[in-house]
Scaffold this active site. Structure first.
Site, PDB file in Angstrom:
ATOM      1  N   GLU A   1       0.838  -1.198   0.000  1.00  0.00           N
ATOM      2  CA  GLU A   1       0.000   0.000   0.000  1.00  0.00           C
ATOM      3  C   GLU A   1       0.874   1.249   0.000  1.00  0.00           C
ATOM      4  OE1 GLU A   1      -3.144  -0.064  -0.308  1.00  0.00           O
ATOM      5  OE2 GLU A   1      -3.627  -2.166   0.121  1.00  0.00           O
TER       6      GLU A   1
ATOM      7  N   ARG B   1     -17.443  -1.211   6.372  1.00  0.00           N
ATOM      8  CA  ARG B   1     -18.408  -1.952   5.540  1.00  0.00           C
ATOM      9  C   ARG B   1     -19.133  -2.995   6.385  1.00  0.00           C
ATOM     10  NH1 ARG B   1     -17.446  -6.651   3.054  1.00  0.00           N
ATOM     11  NH2 ARG B   1     -15.255  -6.533   3.681  1.00  0.00           N
TER      12      ARG B   1
ATOM     13  N   CYS C   1      -7.625  -2.272   8.405  1.00  0.00           N
ATOM     14  CA  CYS C   1      -6.259  -2.282   7.865  1.00  0.00           C
ATOM     15  C   CYS C   1      -5.770  -0.866   7.614  1.00  0.00           C
ATOM     16  CB  CYS C   1      -6.187  -3.093   6.568  1.00  0.00           C
ATOM     17  SG  CYS C   1      -6.308  -4.864   6.858  1.00  0.00           S
TER      18      CYS C   1
ATOM     19  N   HIS D   1      -1.330  -5.825   1.639  1.00  0.00           N
ATOM     20  CA  HIS D   1      -2.531  -6.661   1.594  1.00  0.00           C
ATOM     21  C   HIS D   1      -2.231  -7.924   0.792  1.00  0.00           C
ATOM     22  CE1 HIS D   1      -5.656  -3.529   2.828  1.00  0.00           C
ATOM     23  NE2 HIS D   1      -6.020  -4.636   3.466  1.00  0.00           N
TER      24      HIS D   1
HETATM   25  N1  PCA Z   1      -8.234  -7.163   6.395  1.00  0.00           N
HETATM   26  C1  PCA Z   1      -9.182  -6.126   6.775  1.00  0.00           C
HETATM   27  C2  PCA Z   1      -9.043  -6.001   8.271  1.00  0.00           C
HETATM   28  C3  PCA Z   1      -8.261  -7.183   8.718  1.00  0.00           C
HETATM   29  C4  PCA Z   1      -7.727  -7.794   7.509  1.00  0.00           C
HETATM   30  O1  PCA Z   1      -6.920  -8.742   7.447  1.00  0.00           O
HETATM   31  C5  PCA Z   1      -8.978  -4.832   6.006  1.00  0.00           C
HETATM   32  O2  PCA Z   1      -8.523  -4.877   4.844  1.00  0.00           O
HETATM   33  O3  PCA Z   1      -9.261  -3.753   6.527  1.00  0.00           O
END
Ligand code: PCA
Length: 196
Positions: free
Chosen positions: A79, A89, A142, A166
């Site tokens: 990111e 959400r 996240c 991610h």
């Molecule tokens: N993904 C979520 C929260 C925890 C995770 O592993 C997110 O993308 O916010």
């Protein structure tokens, strides 16, 4: 050796596993010049930053890398930035579902990752694993963790670099989304750490 604090999120949203923490757990104790300090982080708007700050104080790392699941993405996505906004959400693991709230009232709109995220994406792609830079970590927990970490580190006397990656879902999650085997996620994270 330098110390890398690496976090992975707990399961959330009805899933029994989160490949983010599974992959972090499966990494070796050292990768290149880095000694890894691994922490599982709760999927709650309050608890995630708190757990990270506690770990920062306890282990005084030289860099911080946070890992989370983006189940709709087919690629590993470092990111570029965190955004000062929460739009949940779904409820977090404590049942909280804030809408249109700042993470840090009065804080900057955007904070940029301070590790070489472009090099990370290139290093992962060089292994033949799908990877691309992302401009949005979402507006859920996240992004909250990324923004909170960057803000806290920016304010500190001795700021260390930080970034967020991610990862896609794995086949064993049984979701109708693009997946990547856990083994490839582990390889991707190893390549990302070596690119720091
Ligand atoms: N993904 C979520 C929260 C925890 C995770 O592993 C997110 O993308 O916010």
């Amino acid at each position: 050796m330098k110390r890398l604090l690496i976090t992975g999120f707990a399961p959330f949203g009805g899933d029994k596993i989160n490949p983010a923490w599974q992959a972090v757990q499966a990494l070796p104790e050292t990768v290149g010049q880095w000694e890894l300090v691994k922490r599982e982080v709760p999927v709650t708007f309050r608890g995630a930053p708190a757990a990270l700050f506690e770990a920062l104080d306890a282990c005084e790392p030289d860099a911080v890398l946070m890992i989370g699941l983006a189940a709709s993405r087919g690629a590993v996505t470092p990111e570029r930035q965190g955004v000062n906004e929460i739009v949940a959400r779904i409820p977090d693991n404590e049942g909280n579902q804030p809408q249109n709230e700042p993470i840090v009232p009065g804080g900057p709109e955007i904070l940029c990752s301070t590790l070489p995220v472009e090099d990370m994406a290139e290093a992962i792609a060089a292994l033949g694993i799908p990877a691309r830079l992302s401009d949005s970590a979402g507006r859920y927990v996240c992004n909250t963790l990324l923004y909170s970490a960057l803000y806290r580190l920016e304010q500190s006397d001795d700021p260390v670099p930080a970034a967020f990656i991610h990862v896609p879902a794995t086949p064993e999650m049984g979701l109708d989304v693009p997946t990547l085997p856990l083994e490839e996620i582990i390889q991707a994270l190893t390549a990302a750490i070596l690119a720091i």
